[in-house]
Design an enzyme around this catalytic site. Structure first.
Site, PDB file in Angstrom:
ATOM      1  N   ASP A  43      -7.552   6.138  31.950  1.00  0.00           N
ATOM      2  CA  ASP A  43      -6.022   5.981  31.212  1.00  0.00           C
ATOM      3  C   ASP A  43      -5.551   7.191  30.352  1.00  0.00           C
ATOM      4  O   ASP A  43      -4.692   6.693  29.704  1.00  0.00           O
ATOM      5  CB  ASP A  43      -6.282   4.669  30.341  1.00  0.00           C
ATOM      6  CG  ASP A  43      -7.061   4.946  29.123  1.00  0.00           C
ATOM      7  OD1 ASP A  43      -7.735   5.808  28.966  1.00  0.00           O
ATOM      8  OD2 ASP A  43      -6.883   4.023  28.206  1.00  0.00           O
ATOM      9  N   ASP A 177      18.207  38.089  16.278  1.00  0.00           N
ATOM     10  CA  ASP A 177      19.133  37.321  15.555  1.00  0.00           C
ATOM     11  C   ASP A 177      18.777  37.615  14.066  1.00  0.00           C
ATOM     12  O   ASP A 177      17.971  38.311  13.711  1.00  0.00           O
ATOM     13  CB  ASP A 177      18.760  35.721  15.806  1.00  0.00           C
ATOM     14  CG  ASP A 177      17.321  35.249  15.814  1.00  0.00           C
ATOM     15  OD1 ASP A 177      16.779  35.884  14.774  1.00  0.00           O
ATOM     16  OD2 ASP A 177      16.813  34.582  16.735  1.00  0.00           O
ATOM     17  N   LYS A 200      24.923  37.045  17.394  1.00  0.00           N
ATOM     18  CA  LYS A 200      25.495  36.223  18.582  1.00  0.00           C
ATOM     19  C   LYS A 200      26.494  35.354  17.844  1.00  0.00           C
ATOM     20  O   LYS A 200      26.466  34.633  17.031  1.00  0.00           O
ATOM     21  CB  LYS A 200      24.410  35.426  18.971  1.00  0.00           C
ATOM     22  CG  LYS A 200      23.378  36.248  19.720  1.00  0.00           C
ATOM     23  CD  LYS A 200      22.508  35.011  20.458  1.00  0.00           C
ATOM     24  CE  LYS A 200      21.599  34.188  19.617  1.00  0.00           C
ATOM     25  NZ  LYS A 200      20.596  33.420  20.263  1.00  0.00           N
ATOM     26  N   GLY A 233      15.718  33.167  27.210  1.00  0.00           N
ATOM     27  CA  GLY A 233      17.132  33.550  27.415  1.00  0.00           C
ATOM     28  C   GLY A 233      17.761  34.365  26.434  1.00  0.00           C
ATOM     29  O   GLY A 233      18.583  35.325  26.760  1.00  0.00           O
TER      30      GLY A 233
END
Length: 323
Positions: A43, A177, A200, A233
């Site tokens: 299970d 960033d 960005k 990305g």
């Protein structure tokens, strides 16, 4: 194996997330991996069996909580409980990659802080120490009330670039960033290079993000650095933006190669020459595409384990070998 370790009370066990790394760590320490088995009932329930005595031992459990995240986390919690009930003297969790680290705060109303929940579960299960590598948010160290040793992958990544002649004024270390500036600055110190930042911005709704580059990259070899790459990305778009801004070559690096979904294809299609990663997360051979070069954290973590066991500082491990 390196020279056999002098203290038989130090034991290292590996669960299922990254056994090849665990073997490298054990080799660096000078011990054999402890005997245990992890099985599943029909299970899906997980069962852990420790197949040797660990009474009075200082045990180190190697387990990254990478995909499948929940199975790997549950394996770890069950193993900690088993070690506690078998009278281990200390239970030291070695988690090269800390899953759920991106959920470290309430970004919106009614959101959980799952990184804290994971810390609570690990402590409640019985862990007495945490050893980890490049947390996505360093404040996660404060989620624990047990000692946390936080290692850095930057020295190993820096050694790779130095050995390949990528250092000095012709190189620019780039943070993709604002949040990664501290990490980029550290790598830049090792490479004796300046830094740049990618800012960005979305000018207005339904308009594509614009990547503004803060710093001089024209004619330079750029090295992007991040703690993890998930779908790739951001890193792919950043690499393409640097190339469009006149960068000579673009390399990328990260400590944790999560590489989910379209990541590998995006890296293949991007301007990235080479992606340098560590083995904090296991990558099967079919996922090690030509652009990926892997450096091992096995020796780093092995050295840290020995220092912790011998009550020595781990801070000397924060420097590169190529000074």
């Amino acid at each position: 194996m390196s020279k056999h370790y002098f203290d038989p009370r130090l034991k290292i066990f590996s669960l299922n997330s990254n056994r090849p790394l665990a073997e490298k760590i054990a080799d660096a320490v000078g011990v054999e991996l402890g005997k245990c088995s992890v099985t599943q009932f029909s299970d899906g329930e997980i069962q852990v069996n420790i197949e040797e005595s660990i009474r009075g031992a200082h045990v180190y459990v190697i387990q990254s909580t990478s995909s499948p995240v929940n199975d790997n986390l549950m394996e770890l919690l069950i193993m900690i409980d088993a070690l506690k009930r078998a009278s281990a003297k200390t239970i030291n969790v070695v988690m090269p990659y800390y899953g759920y680290a991106r959920q470290d705060r309430k970004a919106r109303a009614r959101e959980p802080i799952t990184a804290k929940l994971v810390a609570n579960m690990i402590e409640k299960a019985g862990a007495t120490r945490m050893l980890t590598l490049d947390l996505h948010a360093v404040q996660i160290q404060g989620f624990f009330d047990i000692p946390v040793d936080h290692l850095m992958g930057a020295p190993l990544i820096a050694d790779y670039f130095i050995e390949h002649g990528i250092q000095g004024d012709d190189v620019v270390v780039v943070s993709p960033d604002h949040g990664g500036v501290t990490r980029a600055r550290k790598l830049a110190e090792f490479l004796k290079a300046p830094i740049a930042i990618i800012d960005k911005r979305r000018p207005k709704a339904n308009v594509a993000e614009v990547m503004n580059i803060i710093g001089h990259v024209e004619g330079k070899t750029c090295v992007l650095i991040d703690d993890m790459i998930d779908t790739a990305g951001t890193i792919s778009l950043a690499a393409n933006a640097l190339k469009e801004a006149g960068a000579k070559d673009v390399y990328a690096s990260c400590t944790h190669p999560v590489l989910s979904g379209p990541a590998l294809q995006r890296i293949e299609d991007s301007a990235i020459e080479r992606l340098v990663v560590t083995d904090s997360i296991y990558l099967s051979d079919d996922r090690k595409i030509v652009k990926i070069d892997e450096v091992s954290v096995g020796e780093l973590i092995g050295d840290a384990i020995k220092r912790i066991h011998e009550n020595k500082p781990v801070s000397p491990l924060f420097e590169t070998k190529n000074k």
